[in-house]
Design a protein around this motif. Structure first.
Motif, PDB file in Angstrom:
ATOM      1  N   CYS A 207      39.782  21.846  15.324  1.00  0.00           N
ATOM      2  CA  CYS A 207      39.596  22.756  14.187  1.00  0.00           C
ATOM      3  C   CYS A 207      40.872  23.535  13.894  1.00  0.00           C
ATOM      4  N   ILE A 208      41.563  23.973  14.941  1.00  0.00           N
ATOM      5  CA  ILE A 208      42.813  24.705  14.759  1.00  0.00           C
ATOM      6  C   ILE A 208      43.864  23.795  14.137  1.00  0.00           C
ATOM      7  N   ASP A 209      43.936  22.542  14.592  1.00  0.00           N
ATOM      8  CA  ASP A 209      44.883  21.590  14.003  1.00  0.00           C
ATOM      9  C   ASP A 209      44.593  21.394  12.518  1.00  0.00           C
ATOM     10  N   ASP A 210      43.321  21.229  12.175  1.00  0.00           N
ATOM     11  CA  ASP A 210      42.942  21.066  10.767  1.00  0.00           C
ATOM     12  C   ASP A 210      43.296  22.306   9.963  1.00  0.00           C
ATOM     13  N   LEU A 211      43.064  23.476  10.527  1.00  0.00           N
ATOM     14  CA  LEU A 211      43.383  24.731   9.847  1.00  0.00           C
ATOM     15  C   LEU A 211      44.881  24.840   9.592  1.00  0.00           C
TER      16      LEU A 211
ATOM     17  N   ASN B 279      45.734  22.443   6.761  1.00  0.00           N
ATOM     18  CA  ASN B 279      45.270  22.969   5.476  1.00  0.00           C
ATOM     19  C   ASN B 279      46.115  24.153   5.021  1.00  0.00           C
ATOM     20  N   THR B 280      46.512  25.011   5.954  1.00  0.00           N
ATOM     21  CA  THR B 280      47.364  26.152   5.613  1.00  0.00           C
ATOM     22  C   THR B 280      48.712  25.671   5.101  1.00  0.00           C
ATOM     23  N   ALA B 281      49.289  24.696   5.768  1.00  0.00           N
ATOM     24  CA  ALA B 281      50.574  24.147   5.326  1.00  0.00           C
ATOM     25  C   ALA B 281      50.438  23.524   3.940  1.00  0.00           C
TER      26      ALA B 281
END
Length: 76
Positions: free
Chosen positions: A44-48, A51-53
């Motif tokens: 989830c942190i990797d996906d976040l 998505n933020t980038a």
């Protein structure tokens, strides 16, 4: 009477071994669940981060050295 004492000790040993095995099994199950949840959280942190980038790129922000970020120059 000695046979009765020996049987009682063997029964008690068996009960304790069974209890310890059950505790070990439960501990292993809980450990596996925790590790699974940590792995899920990492995903989830990797996906976040991705998505933020992506959102920063869409907003015209560019990533520079380290964590410094400045607005990209806009072309009119």
């Amino acid at each position: 009477m000695a046979e009765t004492d020996l049987k009682t000790v063997q029964d008690l040993t068996s009960v304790v071994q069974t209890l310890l095995q059950q505790m070990l099994d439960k501990f292993q199950t809980v450990s596996n669940q925790i590790i699974g949840r940590i792995d899920d959280m990492g995903s989830c942190i990797d996906d976040l981060e991705k998505n933020t980038a992506h959102l920063m790129t869409q907003a015209g922000m560019e990533k520079l050295e380290g964590e410094n970020k400045i607005p990209a120059t806009r072309k009119s």
